[in-house]
Design a protein around this motif. Structure first.
Motif, PDB file in Angstrom:
ATOM      1  N   ARG A   1       2.423   9.339   3.908  1.00 60.16           N
ATOM      2  CA  ARG A   1       1.072   8.986   3.101  1.00 60.16           C
ATOM      3  C   ARG A   1       0.329   9.993   2.599  1.00 60.16           C
ATOM      4  O   ARG A   1      -0.424   9.672   1.869  1.00 60.16           O
ATOM      5  N   LEU A   2       1.040  10.981   2.506  1.00 53.49           N
ATOM      6  CA  LEU A   2       0.548  12.389   1.619  1.00 53.49           C
ATOM      7  C   LEU A   2       0.709  11.849   0.001  1.00 53.49           C
ATOM      8  O   LEU A   2       0.042  12.475  -0.883  1.00 53.49           O
ATOM      9  N   ARG A   3       1.713  11.105   0.013  1.00 52.65           N
ATOM     10  CA  ARG A   3       2.226  10.754  -1.244  1.00 52.65           C
ATOM     11  C   ARG A   3       1.412   9.485  -1.826  1.00 52.65           C
ATOM     12  O   ARG A   3       2.160   8.555  -2.148  1.00 52.65           O
ATOM     13  N   ASP A   4       0.303   9.711  -1.702  1.00 55.27           N
ATOM     14  CA  ASP A   4      -0.607   8.477  -2.116  1.00 55.27           C
ATOM     15  C   ASP A   4      -0.882   8.550  -3.509  1.00 55.27           C
ATOM     16  O   ASP A   4      -1.749   9.403  -4.070  1.00 55.27           O
ATOM     17  N   PRO A   5      -0.602   7.510  -4.280  1.00 55.31           N
ATOM     18  CA  PRO A   5      -0.571   7.572  -5.923  1.00 55.31           C
ATOM     19  C   PRO A   5      -2.216   7.365  -6.108  1.00 55.31           C
ATOM     20  O   PRO A   5      -2.693   7.634  -7.188  1.00 55.31           O
ATOM     21  N   VAL A   6      -2.809   6.620  -5.247  1.00 51.31           N
ATOM     22  CA  VAL A   6      -4.329   6.314  -5.771  1.00 51.31           C
ATOM     23  C   VAL A   6      -5.114   7.554  -5.611  1.00 51.31           C
ATOM     24  O   VAL A   6      -5.883   8.029  -6.428  1.00 51.31           O
ATOM     25  N   ILE A   7      -4.892   8.481  -4.338  1.00 49.93           N
ATOM     26  CA  ILE A   7      -5.579   9.666  -4.225  1.00 49.93           C
ATOM     27  C   ILE A   7      -5.355  10.566  -5.009  1.00 49.93           C
ATOM     28  O   ILE A   7      -6.024  11.268  -5.740  1.00 49.93           O
TER      29      ILE A   7
ATOM     30  N   ILE B   1       0.884  -1.109  -0.039  1.00 50.61           N
ATOM     31  CA  ILE B   1       0.095   0.022   0.137  1.00 50.61           C
ATOM     32  C   ILE B   1       0.995   1.197  -0.181  1.00 50.61           C
ATOM     33  O   ILE B   1       1.765   1.351   0.781  1.00 50.61           O
ATOM     34  N   GLY B   2       0.839   2.054  -1.002  1.00 53.18           N
ATOM     35  CA  GLY B   2       1.592   3.316  -1.295  1.00 53.18           C
ATOM     36  C   GLY B   2       2.272   3.144  -2.220  1.00 53.18           C
ATOM     37  O   GLY B   2       3.009   4.244  -2.918  1.00 53.18           O
ATOM     38  N   GLU B   3       2.509   1.913  -3.063  1.00 52.02           N
ATOM     39  CA  GLU B   3       3.430   1.559  -3.933  1.00 52.02           C
ATOM     40  C   GLU B   3       2.816   1.082  -5.192  1.00 52.02           C
ATOM     41  O   GLU B   3       3.186   0.379  -6.101  1.00 52.02           O
ATOM     42  N   GLU B   4       1.460   1.633  -5.273  1.00 52.88           N
ATOM     43  CA  GLU B   4       0.616   0.808  -6.271  1.00 52.88           C
ATOM     44  C   GLU B   4       1.374   1.337  -7.660  1.00 52.88           C
ATOM     45  O   GLU B   4       0.707   0.636  -8.583  1.00 52.88           O
ATOM     46  N   ALA B   5       1.711   2.601  -7.743  1.00 54.20           N
ATOM     47  CA  ALA B   5       1.964   3.214  -9.032  1.00 54.20           C
ATOM     48  C   ALA B   5       3.008   2.488  -9.606  1.00 54.20           C
ATOM     49  O   ALA B   5       3.272   2.296 -11.013  1.00 54.20           O
TER      50      ALA B   5
ATOM     51  N   ASP C   1      10.256   5.926  -6.766  1.00 57.65           N
ATOM     52  CA  ASP C   1      10.410   6.493  -5.149  1.00 57.65           C
ATOM     53  C   ASP C   1       9.066   6.616  -4.548  1.00 57.65           C
ATOM     54  O   ASP C   1       8.235   7.287  -5.418  1.00 57.65           O
ATOM     55  N   CYS C   2       8.841   5.812  -3.548  1.00 54.42           N
ATOM     56  CA  CYS C   2       7.329   5.968  -3.072  1.00 54.42           C
ATOM     57  C   CYS C   2       7.598   5.499  -1.502  1.00 54.42           C
ATOM     58  O   CYS C   2       8.691   5.723  -0.774  1.00 54.42           O
ATOM     59  N   TYR C   3       6.604   5.409  -0.666  1.00 53.53           N
ATOM     60  CA  TYR C   3       6.479   5.282   0.553  1.00 53.53           C
ATOM     61  C   TYR C   3       5.731   4.196   1.206  1.00 53.53           C
ATOM     62  O   TYR C   3       4.469   4.140   0.588  1.00 53.53           O
TER      63      TYR C   3
ATOM     64  N   GLY D   1       7.109   8.073  -7.551  1.00 51.89           N
ATOM     65  CA  GLY D   1       6.088   6.885  -7.437  1.00 51.89           C
ATOM     66  C   GLY D   1       4.928   7.111  -7.057  1.00 51.89           C
ATOM     67  O   GLY D   1       4.064   6.343  -6.691  1.00 51.89           O
ATOM     68  N   SER D   2       4.405   8.401  -6.717  1.00 55.74           N
ATOM     69  CA  SER D   2       3.099   8.820  -6.392  1.00 55.74           C
ATOM     70  C   SER D   2       2.298   9.365  -7.555  1.00 55.74           C
ATOM     71  O   SER D   2       1.110   9.673  -7.691  1.00 55.74           O
ATOM     72  N   ASP D   3       3.103   9.119  -8.857  1.00 53.18           N
ATOM     73  CA  ASP D   3       2.700   9.769 -10.279  1.00 53.18           C
ATOM     74  C   ASP D   3       2.524   8.464 -11.232  1.00 53.18           C
ATOM     75  O   ASP D   3       3.478   8.039 -11.720  1.00 53.18           O
ATOM     76  N   VAL D   4       1.406   7.936 -11.414  1.00 54.54           N
ATOM     77  CA  VAL D   4       1.400   6.492 -11.942  1.00 54.54           C
ATOM     78  C   VAL D   4       1.737   6.888 -13.454  1.00 54.54           C
ATOM     79  O   VAL D   4       2.121   6.090 -14.490  1.00 54.54           O
TER      80      VAL D   4
END
Lengths: 324, 341
Positions: free
Chosen positions: B262-268, B44-48, B237-239, B209-212
């Motif tokens: 968690r602000l770096r959320d690729p889904v949100i 979770i957080g690494e989806e992108a 790069d993600c969290y 990694g927050s930007d798919v």
């Protein structure tokens, strides 16, 4: 085919397999232009080209790992580990990957690769280039283990290994490369997984493999002069282990010795002795005797090196003590 | 309201949401006591990373993953029901209940295996690359691993071989900042991991990694290069939003860091971008998310109801089925001691 050497028989097996099966590739340190540290792969690069005889950097874990991935992708790789002493470097790829992939993945795929290597004493190569580490392999379910003692098996056991659906560790003996003998390339002494019994006597059974086969034969020749007739079993493969042949002869003779160059404690000899003791207990007149490598590192000094592992004299002396 | 659903982001969003929701359900499976053990590592957080790179791959491409690989497998087409059944240790699962979360694989989808040894699956892609070259196939093999694997020698061996032999291989480092409880700046002298590509002559890149969309774009380029014999090393790069595994409450990092991470959320981020661009409205996204939630809810029941393995299968697949299985201890006892147990 006539007379040849253990080294040339191995090369012939590789060459014949590569000719028959275009998916067989060799990968390892110095297998190409150098021709193998012990000359086994000499000139194969000229015959099959650098895409099938692949020289690598000195990166044992990734050599074995690449063989795993290649085997899962439809090739039949033969990786070479220059000395079995380096097997610790590769143990993750061998024991955690190659050995477990079929099982972990529920039987979806196997890893039909060979890891060719060599071990043993005989060249004053010292403590890091002279070991007999087959127990590491035998202790890992999922890995097959073949150890040829003869010219015939240098050829046939390698061809048989190349037909296996599972990973095979194929350990040659460095002191055998120059030995010569007759090779009939059409007729193996036994099928895969079956032992060979080159000598049959009624007084005791010597169970062995690899170079110690030759020491056992020398010992048996001496023992015969004393009226002690030994049966000798060359296991050829340690996994599968041909316990049926062992049992048949031990039940007949009632005395059993196992001979291995690997160190004694928790080694192959220990496993063989335990199996024989369990399987043949009612037939045994002596404890099963282990003749194995001393529990010490191997020295460079030829005197110390020779006496670190079983010798024909030690095997013969032990047999006389058992039968006295 | 009319919606436009054919942008790249609109195509990528649903899979990210599916991964997020699937992994939340993995957590529930554990809480309900129906997972096989607690060795469950959520991405979770690494989806992108999974979706961006996964979308750039083709049918016929192969890959290996690490122990945190649920997302990558879903992105490459896994059936979440069979995944959940495997995580529950059921016979119905991808690996007949023998592999579980950390050893999931599917040859049909090119998944050469998740790996519980850090870096353990990396050299397999070198072999897959050799095989592709040998067979004159145009498939690419991708190794997915975490930043923790940058501590393993086998990575650099394999990077060197791939570069030396110009193999169709891409190394993808999903840098979630943590190897278990050790933050990357405590584990490496230079956390700019993409630079590891340079000495081997690999193309190296790092991407947010927050930007798919950005991940998909650079992955598309690098996989294209790999297909042409120019292997690369991509750092995403993600969290890592949660602990190492299910039992880990992350005592080694503070709340402020977690909140910021968690602000770096690729889904949100993808969702907000879709709305702000007017591509999909919030209620349509809500509906999509609810459908995905229903799909993933069903995986829990599917796994719970799935068949247990037969005890007899315990000796299967150690070796090829054409050869005898290992003898059991009880079988040997019966044979030697002459008693049936």
């Amino acid at each position: 085919m006539g007379k040849t050497t253990y080294r040339d028989a191995l090369r012939q097996a590789l060459s014949d397999s590569m000719t028959t099966d275009p998916n067989v590739v060799l990968i390892g340190e110095e297998v190409g232009r150098y021709g193998g540290a012990y000359g086994v792969t000499k000139s194969l690069i000229d015959e099959f080209g650098p895409e099938r005889v692949i020289d690598t950097p000195i990166s044992e874990p990734s050599i074995v790992g690449a063989a795993v991935g290649a085997a899962m992708s439809g090739l039949r790789p033969v990786a070479e580990l220059m000395y079995v002493d380096f097997i610790g470097m590769t143990m993750d790829q061998l024991a955690n990957q190659a050995a477990k992939i079929r099982y972990m993945f529920g039987g979806q795929i196997g890893v039909p690769m060979i890891l060719r290597t060599q071990g043993g004493t005989g060249r004053s190569a010292g403590a890091q280039h002279s070991q007999s580490l087959e127990a590491y392999v035998m202790h890992t379910p999922g890995l097959r283990l073949a150890m040829p003692a003869t010219v015939s098996d240098a050829y046939h056991l390698l061809r048989q290994s190349l037909a296996q659906p599972d990973p095979v560790v194929f350990i040659e003996h460095k002191a055998l490369y120059a030995t010569s003998g007759e090779l009939d390339d059409q007729t193996p002494v036994a099928p895969w997984g079956k032992a060979h019994v080159p000598r049959q006597g009624d007084d005791l059974v010597i169970v062995t493999y690899s170079r110690q086969l030759h020491y056992a034969i020398l010992a048996a020749d001496k023992l015969a002069k004393d009226g002690i007739e030994a049966t000798i079993i060359d296991l050829r493969t340690l996994n599968p282990l041909d316990i049926d042949t062992i049992r048949t002869h031990v039940e007949r003779c009632g005395h059993a010795m196992v001979v291995s160059e690997g160190v004694m404690t928790a080694g192959v000899a220990a496993e063989l002795a335990a199996r024989i003791s369990e399987e043949c207990f009612d037939f045994l007149e002596n404890p099963v005797i282990r003749i194995a490598g001393e529990d010490i590192p191997i020295s460079v000094s030829p005197l110390l090196e020779t006496n670190s592992v079983p010798t024909p004299e030690l095997i013969a002396d032990a047999a006389r003590m058992m039968r006295s | 309201m009319e919606t436009q659903t054919n942008s790249r982001l609109a195509e990528l969003y649903p899979m990210m949401r599916r991964i997020r929701t699937f992994e939340e359900r993995v957590g529930e499976l554990f809480v309900r006591g129906q997972s096989a053990g607690s060795m469950l590592h959520l991405s979770i957080g690494e989806e992108a990373a999974a979706v961006g790179v996964g979308a750039a791959m083709r049918d016929g491409d192969t890959f290996t993953t690490h122990h945190r690989g649920h997302g990558v497998f879903l992105a490459r087409g896994a059936d979440p029901r069979l995944m959940m059944a495997e995580i529950a240790g059921k016979e119905t699962g991808y690996c007949s209940g023998k592999g579980g979360s950390m050893h999931i694989a599917d040859m049909k989808l090119g998944h050469l295996g998740a790996n519980a040894i850090v870096g353990g699956g990396i050299p397999s892609v070198v072999g897959a690359g050799l095989a592709a070259r040998h067979k004159r196939s145009d498939s690419v093999s991708v190794a997915f691993f975490g930043d923790g694997a940058t501590g393993q020698g086998v990575l650099y061996e394999s990077m060197n071989m791939a570069a030396l032999w110009r193999l169709p291989v891409l190394f993808v480092c999903i840098n979630n900042q943590y190897g278990m409880g050790t933050r990357i700046d405590n584990a490496t002298a230079d956390p700019d991991l993409y630079k590891r590509a340079i000495p081997f002559g690999l193309k190296g890149a790092a991407v947010d990694g927050s930007d798919v969309e950005a991940v998909a774009e650079i992955a598309g380029e690098m996989i294209g290069d790999a297909r042409a014999g120019k292997p690369g090393f991509l750092v995403v790069d993600c969290y890592r939003f949660y602990g190492h595994a299910r039992m880990d409450k992350s005592p080694y990092r503070d709340d402020a860091e977690e909140s910021e991470g968690r602000l770096r959320d690729p889904v949100i981020k993808a969702r907000e971008t879709l709305i702000s661009r007017g591509e999909i409205d919030g209620s349509s996204l809500d509906e999509m998310d609810q459908n995905i939630a229903a799909e993933m809810d069903a995986t829990i029941d599917f796994a719970a109801d799935a068949r247990e393995p037969q005890l007899d299968s315990i000796f299967d697949d150690v070796y090829d089925p054409s050869t005898p299985p290992p003898e059991s201890v009880r079988g040997r006892l019966a044979r030697i001691l002459g008693q049936s147990q």
